[in-house]
Write a protein that holds these residues in place. Structure first.
Motif, PDB file in Angstrom:
ATOM      1  N   ALA A   9      36.636  41.032  39.361  1.00  0.00           N
ATOM      2  CA  ALA A   9      35.842  39.832  39.623  1.00  0.00           C
ATOM      3  C   ALA A   9      35.953  39.401  41.080  1.00  0.00           C
ATOM      4  CB  ALA A   9      36.299  38.706  38.694  1.00  0.00           C
ATOM      5  N   LYS A  10      37.147  39.475  41.647  1.00  0.00           N
ATOM      6  CA  LYS A  10      37.336  39.077  43.043  1.00  0.00           C
ATOM      7  C   LYS A  10      36.598  39.999  44.001  1.00  0.00           C
ATOM      8  CE  LYS A  10      41.740  36.613  42.617  1.00  0.00           C
ATOM      9  NZ  LYS A  10      43.174  36.579  43.003  1.00  0.00           N
ATOM     10  N   ILE A  11      36.527  41.282  43.636  1.00  0.00           N
ATOM     11  CA  ILE A  11      35.773  42.227  44.462  1.00  0.00           C
ATOM     12  C   ILE A  11      34.275  41.954  44.370  1.00  0.00           C
ATOM     13  CG2 ILE A  11      35.178  44.669  44.739  1.00  0.00           C
ATOM     14  CD1 ILE A  11      38.002  45.350  43.784  1.00  0.00           C
ATOM     15  N   LYS A  12      33.815  41.620  43.182  1.00  0.00           N
ATOM     16  CA  LYS A  12      32.389  41.421  42.944  1.00  0.00           C
ATOM     17  C   LYS A  12      31.900  40.070  43.443  1.00  0.00           C
ATOM     18  CE  LYS A  12      28.938  42.105  39.303  1.00  0.00           C
ATOM     19  NZ  LYS A  12      28.715  42.464  37.868  1.00  0.00           N
ATOM     20  N   TRP A  13      32.718  39.021  43.255  1.00  0.00           N
ATOM     21  CA  TRP A  13      32.333  37.659  43.640  1.00  0.00           C
ATOM     22  C   TRP A  13      33.405  37.085  44.565  1.00  0.00           C
ATOM     23  CZ3 TRP A  13      32.769  37.602  37.820  1.00  0.00           C
ATOM     24  CH2 TRP A  13      31.652  38.190  37.222  1.00  0.00           C
ATOM     25  N   THR A  14      33.421  37.552  45.787  1.00  0.00           N
ATOM     26  CA  THR A  14      34.523  37.241  46.709  1.00  0.00           C
ATOM     27  C   THR A  14      34.622  35.759  47.071  1.00  0.00           C
ATOM     28  OG1 THR A  14      33.048  37.812  48.552  1.00  0.00           O
ATOM     29  CG2 THR A  14      34.526  39.537  47.729  1.00  0.00           C
ATOM     30  N   SER A  15      33.520  35.047  47.066  1.00  0.00           N
ATOM     31  CA  SER A  15      33.524  33.664  47.560  1.00  0.00           C
ATOM     32  C   SER A  15      33.730  32.615  46.465  1.00  0.00           C
ATOM     33  CB  SER A  15      32.204  33.376  48.289  1.00  0.00           C
ATOM     34  OG  SER A  15      31.110  33.554  47.400  1.00  0.00           O
ATOM     35  N   ASN A  16      33.999  33.051  45.241  1.00  0.00           N
ATOM     36  CA  ASN A  16      34.129  32.097  44.139  1.00  0.00           C
ATOM     37  C   ASN A  16      35.558  32.022  43.620  1.00  0.00           C
ATOM     38  OD1 ASN A  16      31.083  33.422  43.652  1.00  0.00           O
ATOM     39  ND2 ASN A  16      31.194  31.200  43.460  1.00  0.00           N
ATOM     40  N   GLU A  17      35.911  30.858  43.122  1.00  0.00           N
ATOM     41  CA  GLU A  17      37.261  30.598  42.634  1.00  0.00           C
ATOM     42  C   GLU A  17      37.358  30.898  41.140  1.00  0.00           C
ATOM     43  OE1 GLU A  17      40.377  26.814  42.217  1.00  0.00           O
ATOM     44  OE2 GLU A  17      38.277  26.499  42.806  1.00  0.00           O
ATOM     45  N   ALA A  18      38.485  31.497  40.744  1.00  0.00           N
ATOM     46  CA  ALA A  18      38.753  31.760  39.330  1.00  0.00           C
ATOM     47  C   ALA A  18      39.572  30.615  38.751  1.00  0.00           C
ATOM     48  CB  ALA A  18      39.503  33.080  39.165  1.00  0.00           C
ATOM     49  N   VAL A  19      39.125  30.069  37.624  1.00  0.00           N
ATOM     50  CA  VAL A  19      39.813  28.954  36.977  1.00  0.00           C
ATOM     51  C   VAL A  19      40.002  29.273  35.493  1.00  0.00           C
ATOM     52  CG1 VAL A  19      38.828  27.280  38.587  1.00  0.00           C
ATOM     53  CG2 VAL A  19      37.678  27.729  36.403  1.00  0.00           C
ATOM     54  N   THR A  20      40.930  28.552  34.875  1.00  0.00           N
ATOM     55  CA  THR A  20      41.122  28.675  33.438  1.00  0.00           C
ATOM     56  C   THR A  20      40.070  27.840  32.708  1.00  0.00           C
ATOM     57  OG1 THR A  20      42.649  26.816  33.307  1.00  0.00           O
ATOM     58  CG2 THR A  20      43.591  28.999  33.789  1.00  0.00           C
ATOM     59  N   ILE A  21      39.961  28.034  31.405  1.00  0.00           N
ATOM     60  CA  ILE A  21      39.001  27.247  30.625  1.00  0.00           C
ATOM     61  C   ILE A  21      39.402  25.770  30.641  1.00  0.00           C
ATOM     62  CG2 ILE A  21      38.031  26.879  28.321  1.00  0.00           C
ATOM     63  CD1 ILE A  21      38.185  29.826  27.826  1.00  0.00           C
ATOM     64  N   SER A  22      40.689  25.490  30.618  1.00  0.00           N
ATOM     65  CA  SER A  22      41.159  24.096  30.690  1.00  0.00           C
ATOM     66  C   SER A  22      40.738  23.443  31.997  1.00  0.00           C
ATOM     67  CB  SER A  22      42.679  24.049  30.531  1.00  0.00           C
ATOM     68  OG  SER A  22      43.082  24.572  29.284  1.00  0.00           O
ATOM     69  N   GLU A  23      40.868  24.178  33.098  1.00  0.00           N
ATOM     70  CA  GLU A  23      40.461  23.647  34.403  1.00  0.00           C
ATOM     71  C   GLU A  23      38.943  23.505  34.482  1.00  0.00           C
ATOM     72  OE1 GLU A  23      44.108  25.524  37.112  1.00  0.00           O
ATOM     73  OE2 GLU A  23      42.242  26.655  36.792  1.00  0.00           O
ATOM     74  N   PHE A  24      38.220  24.425  33.834  1.00  0.00           N
ATOM     75  CA  PHE A  24      36.761  24.359  33.831  1.00  0.00           C
ATOM     76  C   PHE A  24      36.263  23.073  33.159  1.00  0.00           C
ATOM     77  CE2 PHE A  24      33.124  25.023  30.973  1.00  0.00           C
ATOM     78  CZ  PHE A  24      32.096  25.161  31.903  1.00  0.00           C
TER      79      PHE A  24
END
Length: 445
Positions: free
Chosen positions: A52-67
């Motif tokens: 995911a980080k390779i494919k979408w470099t400019s976006n942050e990964a969050v947990t469902i709770s954080e979402f």
């Protein structure tokens, strides 16, 4: 007149290692099935995040709770396990409620409908996935994936894109081990209970043992280092009965047990001359005399007393993975692929395509235990793919199909759909050296 000495063909060297990835030491059912999904998520989460980080470099990964706490306009990445809610798929609660009707409900060949809804869940929460950028029929329950999108007013997640763990990296093999690998023969669906093509079975046996054919054919057969039999050797299907006169079925059960004993004896006699000439790897299938729950364990040695005495006979699990002459070979007797086809409901997608996608998903049986019976597991998910196979097959398919896949890191994988022998009288030869493959027919028509 001078007598000519008979020609002797030496079978190529067979080096074998069973990874025993699917062997179960204890069969315990007290733990909940939710544990296997948690173990699956933990095993694949880092691999999916890396993709995911390779494919979408400019976006942050969050947990469902954080979402849940985020603003609606912020695009983010969430990783979890897909759950596909389908009203048509089997339900134990529905089966119990219908039991009073005393009639076995017909099994469905397709669980998909326009009412299907997709969710993403982790160890704690579940959110609904919506959007026009995805085809819900392309995925099934149990896949660990990353989704890119944003929150809607109703709390649902609007998907822009998604990705999976991708193909496993392949181990490098020293060049000096690549020589003289030989061939393997893969067959499935002998179905001795219903197979009326006795001459085809005899032809297969005599061909393998070198009893027929010219010098060139016998030399070709000698290059086969082993035979893999991928399930449903005893039966290819079972009859379903209603529950009327349930307590009067004892006599019927005795007939079934007697028939099973006769068929296992028949299989033992069929394999006995073969295993004396060539190594045999025997996998169980859905309708063979072992527990149908995945991973199916090997047939008990008492079932095949003649073959079990030979070192050349290897009873293995279903699915199975091992090493044959430095080639990693993996496959199943077909249940995971057939169930994926039911869940997805895409009639225009071939079994070979689904077989390829399981590699992309890094999972041999993603719909287990949801719609495929599986043993509960608390610590690990045995179906997670941790080694990249050179040869990857699915048995008991309707027809032969194959593809040489080159993955994104130059992994070369031979995918094969093995046809039912009872219906096609066809097996598949695979050259371990160059991974070339071709069907071989024993039909007498």
């Amino acid at each position: 007149m001078e007598a000519h000495s008979p020609l002797i063909y030496r079978r190529k060297l067979f080096k074998y290692e069973n990874f025993e990835k699917f062997k179960i030491s204890q069969r315990r059912f007290e733990q909940q099935y939710s544990s296997i999904y948690i173990a699956r998520l933990r095993a694949l989460k880092d691999h999916v995040l890396q993709k995911a980080k390779i494919k979408w470099t400019s976006n942050e990964a969050v947990t469902i709770s954080e979402f849940v706490e985020r603003d609606e306009s912020n695009t983010c990445i969430i990783i979890g396990t897909l759950y596909k809610h389908q009203e048509l798929k089997p339900s134990i609660l529905r089966e119990l409620s219908e039991e009073l009707q005393l009639v076995t409900q017909p099994s469905k060949i397709n669980y998909a409908s326009f009412k299907d809804v997709l969710y993403l869940e982790d160890e704690m929460l579940r959110i609904k996935l919506v959007g026009n950028h995805m085809n819900i029929q392309d995925v099934v329950t149990g896949l660990v994936c990353a989704v890119l999108g944003h929150k809607l007013e109703n709390g649902a997640f609007s998907i822009k894109d998604w990705c999976f763990a991708g193909y496993c990296p392949k181990l490098s093999i020293p060049d000096h081990l690549h020589e003289q690998r030989g061939k393997i023969l893969i067959i499935s669906g002998l179905d001795l209970a219903n197979n009326s093509q006795f001459l085809s079975l005899n032809l297969l046996s005599e061909w393998i043992t070198g009893m027929i054919g010219c010098k060139e054919i016998q030399n070709e057969v000698a290059s086969i280092v082993c035979i893999i039999i991928a399930g449903n050797s005893i039966k290819g299907a079972i009859e379903t009965h209603n529950h009327n006169n349930y307590f009067q079925t004892k006599a019927h059960n005795e007939v079934i047990f007697k028939e099973a004993a006769e068929l296992t004896h028949k299989l033992d006699n069929f394999l006995h001359p073969i295993v004396q000439c060539c190594p045999v790897i025997l996998m169980p299938g859905e309708f063979d005399p072992t527990c149908h729950t995945l991973p199916q364990q090997s047939l008990h040695p008492c079932i095949l007393p003649q073959c079990s005495r030979f070192k050349n006979f290897y009873g293995v699990t279903n699915p199975w993975i091992g090493n044959i002459n430095t080639r990693i070979v993996a496959g199943s007797s077909g249940q995971p692929i057939m169930d994926i086809m039911k869940v997805a409901g895409l009639v225009d997608v071939s079994p070979l395509t689904w077989l390829e996608r399981t590699l992309l998903w890094r999972h041999y049986a993603p719909t287990a235990p949801d719609t495929v019976p599986a043993y509960p597991s608390s610590n690990i998910d045995p179906f997670v793919i941790t080694e990249c196979p050179d040869i990857y097959f699915a048995g008991n398919m309707d027809k032969y199909d194959t593809k040489l896949l080159t993955a994104d890191e130059e992994q070369v994988i031979r995918l094969i759909c093995i046809p039912k022998f009872s219906e096609t009288q066809t097996g598949v030869l695979v050259n371990l050296q160059d991974l070339k493959t071709w069907p071989i027919s024993f039909s007498i028509n």
